[in-house]
Design a protein around this motif. Structure first.
Motif, PDB file in Angstrom:
ATOM      1  N   PRO A 196       0.817  -1.208   0.000  1.00 46.00           N
ATOM      2  CA  PRO A 196       0.000   0.000   0.000  1.00 46.00           C
ATOM      3  C   PRO A 196       0.855   1.263   0.000  1.00 46.00           C
ATOM      4  O   PRO A 196       1.967   1.270   0.531  1.00 46.00           O
ATOM      5  CB  PRO A 196      -0.804  -0.112   1.298  1.00 46.00           C
ATOM      6  N   GLY A 197       0.336   2.287  -0.632  1.00 47.98           N
ATOM      7  CA  GLY A 197       1.015   3.577  -0.637  1.00 47.98           C
ATOM      8  C   GLY A 197       2.052   3.759  -1.721  1.00 47.98           C
ATOM      9  O   GLY A 197       2.626   4.832  -1.858  1.00 47.98           O
ATOM     10  N   MET A 198       2.334   2.741  -2.496  1.00 50.81           N
ATOM     11  CA  MET A 198       3.322   2.840  -3.561  1.00 50.81           C
ATOM     12  C   MET A 198       2.634   3.294  -4.847  1.00 50.81           C
ATOM     13  O   MET A 198       1.580   2.791  -5.199  1.00 50.81           O
ATOM     14  CB  MET A 198       3.985   1.462  -3.777  1.00 50.81           C
ATOM     15  N   ALA A 199       3.218   4.259  -5.528  1.00 46.21           N
ATOM     16  CA  ALA A 199       2.660   4.759  -6.782  1.00 46.21           C
ATOM     17  C   ALA A 199       2.626   3.635  -7.816  1.00 46.21           C
ATOM     18  O   ALA A 199       3.480   2.741  -7.804  1.00 46.21           O
ATOM     19  CB  ALA A 199       3.489   5.920  -7.308  1.00 46.21           C
ATOM     20  N   LEU A 200       1.631   3.690  -8.715  1.00 48.61           N
ATOM     21  CA  LEU A 200       1.452   2.617  -9.693  1.00 48.61           C
ATOM     22  C   LEU A 200       2.697   2.402 -10.544  1.00 48.61           C
ATOM     23  O   LEU A 200       3.121   1.271 -10.756  1.00 48.61           O
ATOM     24  CB  LEU A 200       0.238   2.906 -10.581  1.00 48.61           C
ATOM     25  N   GLY A 201       3.308   3.464 -11.033  1.00 47.43           N
ATOM     26  CA  GLY A 201       4.519   3.321 -11.840  1.00 47.43           C
ATOM     27  C   GLY A 201       5.632   2.609 -11.091  1.00 47.43           C
ATOM     28  O   GLY A 201       6.323   1.750 -11.639  1.00 47.43           O
ATOM     29  N   GLU A 202       5.778   2.942  -9.819  1.00 46.85           N
ATOM     30  CA  GLU A 202       6.797   2.303  -8.989  1.00 46.85           C
ATOM     31  C   GLU A 202       6.451   0.829  -8.747  1.00 46.85           C
ATOM     32  O   GLU A 202       7.331  -0.036  -8.752  1.00 46.85           O
ATOM     33  CB  GLU A 202       6.920   3.048  -7.658  1.00 46.85           C
ATOM     34  N   GLN A 203       5.156   0.532  -8.550  1.00 43.35           N
ATOM     35  CA  GLN A 203       4.720  -0.858  -8.375  1.00 43.35           C
ATOM     36  C   GLN A 203       5.106  -1.689  -9.590  1.00 43.35           C
ATOM     37  O   GLN A 203       5.647  -2.786  -9.463  1.00 43.35           O
ATOM     38  CB  GLN A 203       3.201  -0.929  -8.192  1.00 43.35           C
ATOM     39  N   VAL A 204       4.842  -1.144 -10.772  1.00 38.52           N
ATOM     40  CA  VAL A 204       5.118  -1.879 -12.012  1.00 38.52           C
ATOM     41  C   VAL A 204       6.618  -2.070 -12.205  1.00 38.52           C
ATOM     42  O   VAL A 204       7.069  -3.154 -12.566  1.00 38.52           O
ATOM     43  CB  VAL A 204       4.466  -1.172 -13.220  1.00 38.52           C
ATOM     44  N   LEU A 248      -2.781   6.281 -15.565  1.00 37.67           N
ATOM     45  CA  LEU A 248      -1.670   5.519 -16.146  1.00 37.67           C
ATOM     46  C   LEU A 248      -0.342   6.264 -16.083  1.00 37.67           C
ATOM     47  O   LEU A 248       0.646   5.818 -16.665  1.00 37.67           O
ATOM     48  CB  LEU A 248      -2.005   5.143 -17.591  1.00 37.67           C
ATOM     49  N   HIS A 249      -0.313   7.372 -15.362  1.00 41.79           N
ATOM     50  CA  HIS A 249       0.918   8.153 -15.229  1.00 41.79           C
ATOM     51  C   HIS A 249       2.050   7.269 -14.706  1.00 41.79           C
ATOM     52  O   HIS A 249       1.897   6.512 -13.772  1.00 41.79           O
ATOM     53  CB  HIS A 249       0.707   9.329 -14.270  1.00 41.79           C
ATOM     54  N   GLY A 250       3.176   7.355 -15.331  1.00 43.48           N
ATOM     55  CA  GLY A 250       4.337   6.583 -14.903  1.00 43.48           C
ATOM     56  C   GLY A 250       4.450   5.208 -15.546  1.00 43.48           C
ATOM     57  O   GLY A 250       5.374   4.467 -15.252  1.00 43.48           O
ATOM     58  N   LEU A 251       3.508   4.861 -16.434  1.00 44.74           N
ATOM     59  CA  LEU A 251       3.552   3.541 -17.054  1.00 44.74           C
ATOM     60  C   LEU A 251       4.094   3.559 -18.476  1.00 44.74           C
ATOM     61  O   LEU A 251       4.190   2.528 -19.110  1.00 44.74           O
ATOM     62  CB  LEU A 251       2.158   2.907 -17.073  1.00 44.74           C
ATOM     63  N   ARG A 252       4.461   4.710 -18.985  1.00 46.64           N
ATOM     64  CA  ARG A 252       4.913   4.798 -20.381  1.00 46.64           C
ATOM     65  C   ARG A 252       6.114   3.902 -20.672  1.00 46.64           C
ATOM     66  O   ARG A 252       6.199   3.299 -21.708  1.00 46.64           O
ATOM     67  CB  ARG A 252       5.250   6.240 -20.741  1.00 46.64           C
ATOM     68  N   SER A 253       7.027   3.812 -19.744  1.00 46.71           N
ATOM     69  CA  SER A 253       8.223   2.999 -19.970  1.00 46.71           C
ATOM     70  C   SER A 253       8.070   1.573 -19.442  1.00 46.71           C
ATOM     71  O   SER A 253       8.993   0.774 -19.560  1.00 46.71           O
ATOM     72  CB  SER A 253       9.440   3.662 -19.312  1.00 46.71           C
ATOM     73  N   ALA A 254       6.913   1.269 -18.879  1.00 43.51           N
ATOM     74  CA  ALA A 254       6.691  -0.066 -18.316  1.00 43.51           C
ATOM     75  C   ALA A 254       6.605  -1.103 -19.423  1.00 43.51           C
ATOM     76  O   ALA A 254       6.059  -0.855 -20.484  1.00 43.51           O
ATOM     77  CB  ALA A 254       5.417  -0.082 -17.488  1.00 43.51           C
TER      78      ALA A 254
END
Length: 107
Positions: free
Chosen positions: A55-63, A84-90
């Motif tokens: 919990p508390g981790m940003a989605l991009g960081e989770q991925v 979807l912010h932060g998922l572009r490089s995922a």
């Protein structure tokens, strides 16, 4: 004989899943109740494995940290670009769910 989770018989289903490998899925939703329902759907399949994010981790960081094959995102009224912010490089497939599919075009 395995049923593939839908009740009907599917010969060779177990062999197919074993050959394809297990797909890892991360579920993202702002509301805990919605996340729990989606996680229950994912957990009910033998073809996929649910990845639980702290919990508390940003989605991009989770991925980036958990490296799922697929991210299932419940938009829940949120703008798609914000959700979807932060998922572009995922390097994960992304499935975005919206209560009103027409709303995505207006966002």
């Amino acid at each position: 004989m395995s049923t593939g989770g839908r009740g009907e018989a599917r010969p060779g289903y177990d062999a197919m899943i074993a050959a394809a490998g297990v797909i890892t899925v991360l579920v993202a939703a702002r509301r805990a109740a919605r996340r729990a329902r989606l996680e229950a759907l994912v957990a009910g399949s033998r073809a996929v494995r649910l990845i639980a994010a702290p919990p508390g981790m940003a989605l991009g960081e989770q991925v980036r940290t958990l490296r799922p094959d697929v991210v299932l995102v419940d938009l829940d009224g949120e703008r798609i670009d914000t959700a979807l912010h932060g998922l572009r490089s995922a390097r994960a497939g992304v499935i975005a769910l919206d209560d009103d599919p027409r709303a995505g075009a207006r966002r």
